[in-house]
Design a protein around this motif. Structure first.
Motif, PDB file in Angstrom:
ATOM      1  N   ILE A 157       0.831  -1.195   0.000  1.00 25.34           N
ATOM      2  CA  ILE A 157       0.000   0.000   0.000  1.00 25.34           C
ATOM      3  C   ILE A 157       0.871   1.254   0.000  1.00 25.34           C
ATOM      4  O   ILE A 157       0.667   2.190  -0.754  1.00 25.34           O
ATOM      5  CB  ILE A 157      -0.917  -0.001   1.251  1.00 25.34           C
ATOM      6  N   ARG A 158       1.884   1.212   0.851  1.00 22.25           N
ATOM      7  CA  ARG A 158       2.740   2.379   0.954  1.00 22.25           C
ATOM      8  C   ARG A 158       3.469   2.636  -0.365  1.00 22.25           C
ATOM      9  O   ARG A 158       3.660   3.769  -0.782  1.00 22.25           O
ATOM     10  CB  ARG A 158       3.753   2.203   2.078  1.00 22.25           C
ATOM     11  N   ALA A 159       3.880   1.549  -0.994  1.00 24.62           N
ATOM     12  CA  ALA A 159       4.632   1.699  -2.234  1.00 24.62           C
ATOM     13  C   ALA A 159       3.752   2.181  -3.388  1.00 24.62           C
ATOM     14  O   ALA A 159       4.225   2.856  -4.294  1.00 24.62           O
ATOM     15  CB  ALA A 159       5.289   0.378  -2.599  1.00 24.62           C
ATOM     16  N   MET A 160       2.501   1.852  -3.345  1.00 24.87           N
ATOM     17  CA  MET A 160       1.675   2.110  -4.518  1.00 24.87           C
ATOM     18  C   MET A 160       0.658   3.228  -4.348  1.00 24.87           C
ATOM     19  O   MET A 160       0.446   4.009  -5.263  1.00 24.87           O
ATOM     20  CB  MET A 160       0.937   0.828  -4.916  1.00 24.87           C
ATOM     21  N   ALA A 161       0.012   3.276  -3.194  1.00 21.45           N
ATOM     22  CA  ALA A 161      -1.175   4.123  -3.115  1.00 21.45           C
ATOM     23  C   ALA A 161      -0.837   5.588  -2.845  1.00 21.45           C
ATOM     24  O   ALA A 161       0.080   5.901  -2.090  1.00 21.45           O
ATOM     25  CB  ALA A 161      -2.104   3.595  -2.027  1.00 21.45           C
ATOM     26  N   ASP A 162      -1.560   6.480  -3.502  1.00 17.73           N
ATOM     27  CA  ASP A 162      -1.459   7.905  -3.201  1.00 17.73           C
ATOM     28  C   ASP A 162      -2.214   8.211  -1.927  1.00 17.73           C
ATOM     29  O   ASP A 162      -1.879   9.107  -1.174  1.00 17.73           O
ATOM     30  CB  ASP A 162      -2.088   8.746  -4.321  1.00 17.73           C
ATOM     31  N   GLU A 163      -3.267   7.464  -1.743  1.00 16.17           N
ATOM     32  CA  GLU A 163      -4.200   7.775  -0.681  1.00 16.17           C
ATOM     33  C   GLU A 163      -4.758   6.479  -0.109  1.00 16.17           C
ATOM     34  O   GLU A 163      -4.864   5.471  -0.828  1.00 16.17           O
ATOM     35  CB  GLU A 163      -5.359   8.588  -1.286  1.00 16.17           C
ATOM     36  N   ILE A 164      -5.105   6.510   1.152  1.00 14.23           N
ATOM     37  CA  ILE A 164      -5.682   5.325   1.763  1.00 14.23           C
ATOM     38  C   ILE A 164      -7.083   5.640   2.266  1.00 14.23           C
ATOM     39  O   ILE A 164      -7.328   6.700   2.835  1.00 14.23           O
ATOM     40  CB  ILE A 164      -4.831   4.823   2.945  1.00 14.23           C
ATOM     41  N   VAL A 165      -7.990   4.712   1.993  1.00 19.32           N
ATOM     42  CA  VAL A 165      -9.310   4.793   2.608  1.00 19.32           C
ATOM     43  C   VAL A 165      -9.365   3.698   3.650  1.00 19.32           C
ATOM     44  O   VAL A 165      -9.114   2.535   3.342  1.00 19.32           O
ATOM     45  CB  VAL A 165     -10.433   4.593   1.569  1.00 19.32           C
ATOM     46  N   PHE A 166      -9.621   4.092   4.881  1.00 18.10           N
ATOM     47  CA  PHE A 166      -9.663   3.113   5.967  1.00 18.10           C
ATOM     48  C   PHE A 166     -11.113   2.734   6.237  1.00 18.10           C
ATOM     49  O   PHE A 166     -11.936   3.570   6.568  1.00 18.10           O
ATOM     50  CB  PHE A 166      -9.031   3.711   7.227  1.00 18.10           C
TER      51      PHE A 166
ATOM     52  N   ALA B 217     -11.614   6.765   7.885  1.00 20.63           N
ATOM     53  CA  ALA B 217     -10.617   7.811   7.693  1.00 20.63           C
ATOM     54  C   ALA B 217     -10.095   7.746   6.277  1.00 20.63           C
ATOM     55  O   ALA B 217     -10.237   6.741   5.593  1.00 20.63           O
ATOM     56  CB  ALA B 217      -9.465   7.622   8.674  1.00 20.63           C
ATOM     57  N   ARG B 218      -9.517   8.845   5.864  1.00 24.35           N
ATOM     58  CA  ARG B 218      -8.949   8.897   4.543  1.00 24.35           C
ATOM     59  C   ARG B 218      -7.723   9.787   4.586  1.00 24.35           C
ATOM     60  O   ARG B 218      -7.740  10.824   5.248  1.00 24.35           O
ATOM     61  CB  ARG B 218     -10.000   9.480   3.588  1.00 24.35           C
ATOM     62  N   GLY B 219      -6.644   9.400   3.969  1.00 24.42           N
ATOM     63  CA  GLY B 219      -5.452  10.233   4.027  1.00 24.42           C
ATOM     64  C   GLY B 219      -4.284   9.563   3.338  1.00 24.42           C
ATOM     65  O   GLY B 219      -4.441   8.493   2.735  1.00 24.42           O
ATOM     66  N   THR B 220      -3.121  10.186   3.421  1.00 20.23           N
ATOM     67  CA  THR B 220      -1.943   9.572   2.835  1.00 20.23           C
ATOM     68  C   THR B 220      -1.545   8.386   3.704  1.00 20.23           C
ATOM     69  O   THR B 220      -1.919   8.323   4.882  1.00 20.23           O
ATOM     70  CB  THR B 220      -0.777  10.567   2.791  1.00 20.23           C
ATOM     71  N   PRO B 221      -0.770   7.454   3.143  1.00 26.41           N
ATOM     72  CA  PRO B 221      -0.353   6.295   3.934  1.00 26.41           C
ATOM     73  C   PRO B 221       0.280   6.700   5.257  1.00 26.41           C
ATOM     74  O   PRO B 221      -0.014   6.090   6.290  1.00 26.41           O
ATOM     75  CB  PRO B 221       0.655   5.604   3.016  1.00 26.41           C
ATOM     76  N   ASP B 222       1.127   7.723   5.229  1.00 29.89           N
ATOM     77  CA  ASP B 222       1.785   8.111   6.472  1.00 29.89           C
ATOM     78  C   ASP B 222       0.799   8.614   7.515  1.00 29.89           C
ATOM     79  O   ASP B 222       0.879   8.249   8.685  1.00 29.89           O
ATOM     80  CB  ASP B 222       2.839   9.193   6.197  1.00 29.89           C
ATOM     81  N   GLN B 223      -0.124   9.435   7.053  1.00 23.74           N
ATOM     82  CA  GLN B 223      -1.133   9.946   7.988  1.00 23.74           C
ATOM     83  C   GLN B 223      -1.890   8.797   8.651  1.00 23.74           C
ATOM     84  O   GLN B 223      -2.077   8.774   9.858  1.00 23.74           O
ATOM     85  CB  GLN B 223      -2.150  10.823   7.247  1.00 23.74           C
ATOM     86  N   ILE B 224      -2.311   7.856   7.823  1.00 23.30           N
ATOM     87  CA  ILE B 224      -3.120   6.761   8.349  1.00 23.30           C
ATOM     88  C   ILE B 224      -2.317   5.933   9.346  1.00 23.30           C
ATOM     89  O   ILE B 224      -2.791   5.569  10.415  1.00 23.30           O
ATOM     90  CB  ILE B 224      -3.610   5.863   7.183  1.00 23.30           C
ATOM     91  N   MET B 225      -1.072   5.654   8.982  1.00 22.23           N
ATOM     92  CA  MET B 225      -0.301   4.771   9.845  1.00 22.23           C
ATOM     93  C   MET B 225       0.186   5.463  11.103  1.00 22.23           C
ATOM     94  O   MET B 225       0.632   4.811  12.039  1.00 22.23           O
ATOM     95  CB  MET B 225       0.857   4.170   9.069  1.00 22.23           C
ATOM     96  N   LYS B 226       0.129   6.790  11.113  1.00 20.29           N
ATOM     97  CA  LYS B 226       0.531   7.478  12.334  1.00 20.29           C
ATOM     98  C   LYS B 226      -0.635   7.670  13.295  1.00 20.29           C
ATOM     99  O   LYS B 226      -0.439   7.949  14.465  1.00 20.29           O
ATOM    100  CB  LYS B 226       1.133   8.852  11.982  1.00 20.29           C
ATOM    101  N   ALA B 227      -1.839   7.544  12.756  1.00 26.55           N
ATOM    102  CA  ALA B 227      -3.002   7.804  13.595  1.00 26.55           C
ATOM    103  C   ALA B 227      -3.171   6.687  14.621  1.00 26.55           C
ATOM    104  O   ALA B 227      -3.369   5.539  14.254  1.00 26.55           O
ATOM    105  CB  ALA B 227      -4.256   7.916  12.736  1.00 26.55           C
ATOM    106  N   PRO B 228      -3.059   7.030  15.910  1.00 30.67           N
ATOM    107  CA  PRO B 228      -3.152   5.972  16.927  1.00 30.67           C
ATOM    108  C   PRO B 228      -4.511   5.282  16.941  1.00 30.67           C
ATOM    109  O   PRO B 228      -4.591   4.080  17.161  1.00 30.67           O
ATOM    110  CB  PRO B 228      -2.889   6.730  18.233  1.00 30.67           C
ATOM    111  N   GLU B 229      -5.569   6.072  16.678  1.00 32.20           N
ATOM    112  CA  GLU B 229      -6.888   5.441  16.803  1.00 32.20           C
ATOM    113  C   GLU B 229      -7.110   4.403  15.703  1.00 32.20           C
ATOM    114  O   GLU B 229      -7.835   3.432  15.888  1.00 32.20           O
ATOM    115  CB  GLU B 229      -8.004   6.503  16.821  1.00 32.20           C
ATOM    116  N   LEU B 230      -6.444   4.588  14.559  1.00 27.05           N
ATOM    117  CA  LEU B 230      -6.613   3.600  13.498  1.00 27.05           C
ATOM    118  C   LEU B 230      -5.831   2.329  13.797  1.00 27.05           C
ATOM    119  O   LEU B 230      -6.296   1.215  13.538  1.00 27.05           O
ATOM    120  CB  LEU B 230      -6.188   4.193  12.148  1.00 27.05           C
TER     121      LEU B 230
END
Lengths: 292, 232, 581
Positions: free
Chosen positions: C544-553, C561-574
């Motif tokens: 996902i990190r290598a390919m996606a511009d954006e992640i839909v959780f 949630a929706r955001g860049t891979p980094d945003q999503i993976m940094k979010a503790p609640e996710l």
């Protein structure tokens, strides 16, 4: 009104035969998922062994017992030898189906070679006509209805009250899980074939008493075994039983308006109507469709 | 050692999923297995239990080679497996499910064992006569866990017991698993995505990625969830 | 001499029956029990018209084909709907009914006595009455039927049939109306069988219901099974062998009734033995023994997991994706609004609203059971949403069937790939090509030039797609023989061949090892350059990190949630939700 009653009684008696055909084939199909076309052969084997045993001098009752035994052995042999071998070889549905057709015509014609093609009847059933008002029927009709009813009841009792019966339902309900908890599914496949064959034998026996046995009864039997299962809904034995009675009634009451030669057509109309209106069958609780 | 796995290779058809896994489990240990979907966790359990024939490698149960042994013998020897998803018979009643699951045992044992299950999951006793397919999701999962107990297994494989359940119910099911381990002193190999729960239940952890073990050992209670993304 | 000619004539008739049945059973995989009924309807229609109205026998044949076609259509429409078993039962019932009608409609058919005095055919002023004259006639017709079947099977239409036999769901997902194809071939097979019926009637000059029982259907089964299911020459070989055996039995010194039984027993035994020991028939052909789960593959397939890296993909594929890159739609390409889907009380997807912008790569992640695959199935029309709507490029597609949605430009891959294992790699890709004139059965016979031109183009394109994924050297291998990694790439090539502009990838990286995976990333990323929009369901975050511009959780069927891979993976609640709390 009397006519309608008369036709209803006729319909129920024939429907009883369809009921037995339907639940016997339906049980095998539900447990093993095998399209057991050779069920027609089991029917013929049962009918002719009853005739054979009577010719040997056994009484009607013993002939019935013999015919049940022969049918059970035959059904188990087809599963144990042919289907099991094919399943092991990862045969497709088509391969199993064609092998089953082959079995049906081989057996039918072997029997024809041995017994000839004339109609074989069973003697010794004390037919008595019972008349209530203008409605007349005979005790054979009663026996048919009672046999079907009792056997259906016993089957349900067996499936719901005994250990092995519950195991059979478990295999129907979730075959993968059955394996997981250590049920040897192969044994239960064999059991399903034994039971299905056991249930079809009385139908064969009664039909032979009523109208005599001929070789091509096998095809007739297989058609009337499939139809209740499809109409009732695959996977529902009570559905198949009820559908069997419905077909019998529809055919019988249909005669009121249509000549009796076209009976098959009436069943066909019921079948097509159900397929169009309720593709899962009347009581089908699951749609078996290609999983995505 | 209750279970030793040596260089296990396996998969489906031509799809090689497990690329040589080796690990072992001690008596009474709970081991959590984590990794993303498709990493090979379920394939591992199925290969261990005999539902999938292993391609290569060896599986030892109490030092006996059980590689590729069929499930029915494994069940009798005290190995149980709870599959992912619907691990029960939806068309049978709760009581019938239990009965079927200790097939081949006598009535007395059945009674004793189902009593054990009911002690763990009182709700199931109330629903004894209900069709299992009509139970709620959480009750169905308890049912599935209960079924694996019927042969008093010494080694249990549980595939995602928390899957698809509400958080509150997950807590409950996990407490049950802890209780099972405490009471029966059996070893449990647990596949889970819910890491917090794995932390609560398991003493050791195996992380699988692309069919290989990338980490195995004592579970560090300080390990933060966010660091896990690297394994996923 | 006449006797040998008679045998040749019977071979021709059974060859026609076998060829037509092979279309239905062999190539498409539909189990029908009523081929003898089609044979009968053709025979009786033609015979009655010629007896009562003195119609020319050629017209009789045409009439027989029409009547049979109409009847088979009436049967096919309700029966080819849900399950294969329905067709078996319905056709078996039809067979019985036709037999009953022939026996009982005495005014028309003369019942069991049969219809006699059927005129011998005359053609171009010649009266054909001797076997010697019949042989060329019959062989002529058999030849025509053979060529027709050959054409059908080798046209794009036939390719779709084979795909249906292999995997209906995958075929539907490639934009083919599976049900329509099945009905077409069932009717065509029936009409061709009617030709055999008419010829049989005019040759024998006498027909009776006894010629058209279930035994004859079974004989036709035997004809194509002996020769080889789904093999063009199979029915011819089968007819030759069976008719010869049939006639040879006649010379044995046993009574004729016994011979009749012995024949049937021989057919039955042949069917059983072939199914047990040589299900592919003498000549081989169709997939009688597909590989099943759990079967241990041969070691060569296992070991050969690595594959050559598809390097420099973009440079070699100029022209491949041009059609796909239409004008960019500035706003969202796909818009889901309040979509819900329940499975028996379980809310798989719950009031889900997602927008996908044109030209982006979106990763769809979430814990197991979050509804990701269900969402794919809704978008591609395999499920219909209970509430809400799905709009694609401004058009409401919520109620459209799967094949129509693919036509509009959405294609999806499957977790379990669903390749057509018994077809070549090239054919797998060719099936997916959109807008093929040759997929229309009638055009397949009328527009030869256009179709062969299209085929050439499509082949070239298909090879291009294979080159793109690095499989061009495997084009002629069976898809089932590829390693898993190669199959995965093939499924991508097949997907691209649909020219869809929105591509849904369901776990593209699962089951691949690191090296193969790393080859896959640039390929997928490149697609955006060619005007594709991509949505990926994947559990491997690296992918996902290598390919996606954006992640839909996604969680519990809703977008959380929706955001860049980094945003999503940094979010503790996710992380809390993904790994549990």
């Amino acid at each position: 009104m009397d006519l309608l009653l008369q036709l209803t009684i006729n319909g129920l008696s024939m429907g009883s035969i369809y009921l037995l055909l339907g639940i016997s084939w339906g049980l095998i199909f539900a447990v093993t998922r095998t399209f057991h076309f050779a069920h027609g052969a089991t029917f013929v084997v049962a009918a002719y062994s009853a005739y054979f045993f009577q010719q040997l001098g056994f009484s009607l009752i013993l002939a019935a017992v013999g015919s049940v035994l022969a049918a059970v052995l035959f059904g188990m042999a087809v599963e144990g030898i042919l289907y099991r071998y094919l399943r092991k070889a990862f045969a497709s549905h088509l391969v199993v189906f064609v092998a089953a057709i082959g079995t049906l015509i081989t057996v039918e014609n072997l029997i024809a070679m041995g017994f000839g093609t004339d109609v074989k009847t069973l003697e010794g059933f004390p037919i008595k006509v019972i008349k209530i008002g203008k409605v007349g029927f005979n005790n054979l009709h009663v026996v048919m209805f009672a046999t079907a009813g009792i056997l259906f009841f016993l089957l349900m009792l067996y499936l719901h009250r005994t250990k092995t019966g519950k195991a059979l339902r478990a295999v129907i309900s979730n075959p993968e899980m059955a394996e997981v908890i250590g049920i040897d599914t192969r044994k239960y496949f064999l059991l399903a074939f034994a039971l299905g064959s056991l249930l079809v034998a009385p139908a064969a026996f009664l039909v032979t008493i009523e109208r005599g046995a001929t070789i091509d009864l096998g095809h007739w039997a297989i058609l009337y075994a499939f139809m209740p299962v499809i109409i009732g809904g695959i996977g529902s034995l009570p559905g198949a039983a009820l559908a069997g009675l419905i077909i019998g009634l529809a055919e019988s009451i249909g005669i009121w308006k249509i000549s009796s030669q076209w009976q098959v057509g009436i069943a066909f109309v019921v079948l097509v109507a159900v397929m169009i209106l309720k593709p899962t069958g009347l009581f089908g609780f699951r749609v078996y469709r290609g999983k995505i | 050692m209750i279970l030793e796995v040596k260089n296990l290779v396996g998969g489906y058809q031509n799809k090689r999923v497990l690329h040589g896994l080796s690990f072992s489990m001690g008596d009474g240990e709970v081991v959590g297995t984590i990794g993303h979907n498709g990493a090979g966790k379920t394939t591992l359990l199925k290969s261990l239990f005999g539902l999938l024939p292993p391609w290569e490698g060896q599986i030892l149960f109490r030092s006996h080679d059980i590689t590729g042994r069929k499930p029915d013998s494994n069940v009798k020897e005290g190995i149980a497996y709870m599959p992912q998803g619907q691990g029960l018979f939806p068309d049978l009643t709760v009581m019938e499910n239990l009965e079927i699951s200790c097939f081949g045992l006598d009535r007395k044992t059945l009674k004793k064992r189902s009593q054990q299950v009911f002690e763990l999951f009182p709700i199931l006793e109330e629903r004894k006569r209900q069709r299992a397919g009509t139970l709620s999701g959480g009750e169905q999962r308890m049912m599935s866990v209960g079924l694996t107990l019927m042969h008093e297994p010494t080694l249990m494989f549980l595939d995602e017991p928390s899957l698809g359940l509400a958080p509150r119910i997950v807590q409950l099911v996990m407490e049950n698993i802890i209780e099972i381990n405490r009471r029966f002193k059996n070893s449990i190999l647990l596949v889970e995505q819910n890491f917090e729960q794995v932390k609560r239940v398991a003493g050791k952890i195996i992380v699988i990625k692309l069919g290989q073990i990338v980490f195995s050992g004592i579970l560090d209670p300080a390990l933060d969830k966010r660091e896990l993304w690297k394994y996923f | 001499m006449d006797y040998i000619l008679h045998i040749l004539i019977m071979i021709a008739i059974y060859a026609i029956l076998g060829l037509s049945f092979n279309l239905i059973l062999g190539y498409t995989g539909l189990i029908s029990m009523c081929h003898a009924a089609f044979f009968a309807i053709g025979a009786y229609t033609s015979a009655l018209l010629c007896v009562h109205f003195g119609m020319n026998f050629l017209l009789g044949i045409v009439a027989g084909m029409i009547v049979t076609g109409v009847i088979s259509l009436l049967v096919a429409i309700p029966a080819i709907r849900v399950r294969d078993e329905y067709l078996i039962v319905t056709t078996l019932a039809l067979l019985m009914i036709v037999y009953t009608v022939l026996m009982n409609w005495i005014d028309l058919t003369r019942g069991a006595a049969g219809l006699s005095g059927i005129p011998r055919p005359s053609l171009l002023g010649y009266q054909i009455s001797t076997p010697a004259a019949f042989v060329p006639l019959l062989f002529g017709f058999a030849g025509i039927v053979f060529l027709a079947c050959w054409r059908i099977v080798h046209s794009p239409f036939g390719r779709v049939l084979r795909a249906i036999r292999e995997d209906e769901v995958a075929t539907e997902s490639l934009g083919k109306n599976v049900r329509a194809f099945k009905i077409w071939i069932f009717v065509t097979g029936g009409a061709l069988a009617a030709i055999a019926g008419s010829l049989f009637a005019h040759y024998m000059t006498y027909i009776s219901p006894a010629n058209f029982t279930i035994n004859d259907t079974i004989l036709i089964f035997a004809v194509i099974i002996i020769g080889g299911v789904a093999n063009s020459w199979g029915p011819v070989v089968g007819a030759f062998i069976l008719v010869s055996v049939m006639e040879a039995l006649r010379f044995m010194e046993i009574s004729p009734t016994i011979v009749g039984f012995a024949r049937q027993i021989a057919y039955g035994a042949i069917l059983i033995l072939f199914m047990c020991f040589r299900p592919q028939g003498f000549l081989g052909g169709g997939p009688a023994y597909p590989k099943k789960e759990g079967e241990i593959p041969d070691s060569s397939a296992r070991k050969n997991e690595r594959l050559s890296s598809p390097e420099g993909a973009g440079s070699r594929v100029s022209g491949l994706f041009q059609e796909a890159s239409g004008p960019r739609i500035s706003k969202s390409l796909l818009r889901l609004k309040g979509v819900s889907k329940n499975f028996g009380g379980l809310k798989a997807v719950n009031q889900c609203t997602i927008d996908l912008a044109d030209g982006e790569i979106v990763g769809l992640i979430g814990p197991n059971g979050a509804g990701k695959t269900t969402l794919f199935n809704i978008i591609t029309g395999f499920y219909s949403p209970e509430t809400g709507s799905v709009h694609f490029a401004g058009k409401d597609i919520s109620a459209l069937p799967a094949h129509r949605i693919t036509h509009l430009g959405i294609a999806r891959s499957f977790q379990n790939l669903r390749l057509f294992h018994n077809m070549t790699v090239l054919d797998n890709v060719l099936v997916a090509r959109p807008r093929q004139t040759g997929e229309n059965l009638i055009w397949a016979f009328l527009r030869f030039g256009q179709i062969s031109r299209e085929e050439r183009e499509n082949r070239e394109k298909a090879r291009g797609y294979l080159k793109f994924v690095g499989l061009d050297d495997k084009a002629d291998e069976l898809a089932g023989n590829l390693s898993y990694a190669e199959q995965k790439l093939l499924s991508l090539a097949r997907l691209l061949a649909t020219e869809a502009r929105l591509i849904l990838l369901d776990e593209p990286a699962s089951g691949l090892d690191q090296m193969v995976m790393e080859n896959l990333f640039p390929l997928v990323k490149d697609l955006v350059k060619y005007g594709k929009t991509i949505c990926i369901v994947e559990h491997n975050m690296e992918v996902i990190r290598a390919m996606a511009d954006e992640i839909v959780f996604l969680n519990e069927g809703q977008v959380l949630a929706r955001g860049t891979p980094d945003q999503i993976m940094k979010a503790p609640e996710l992380a809390e939700i993904y790994f549990g709390g």
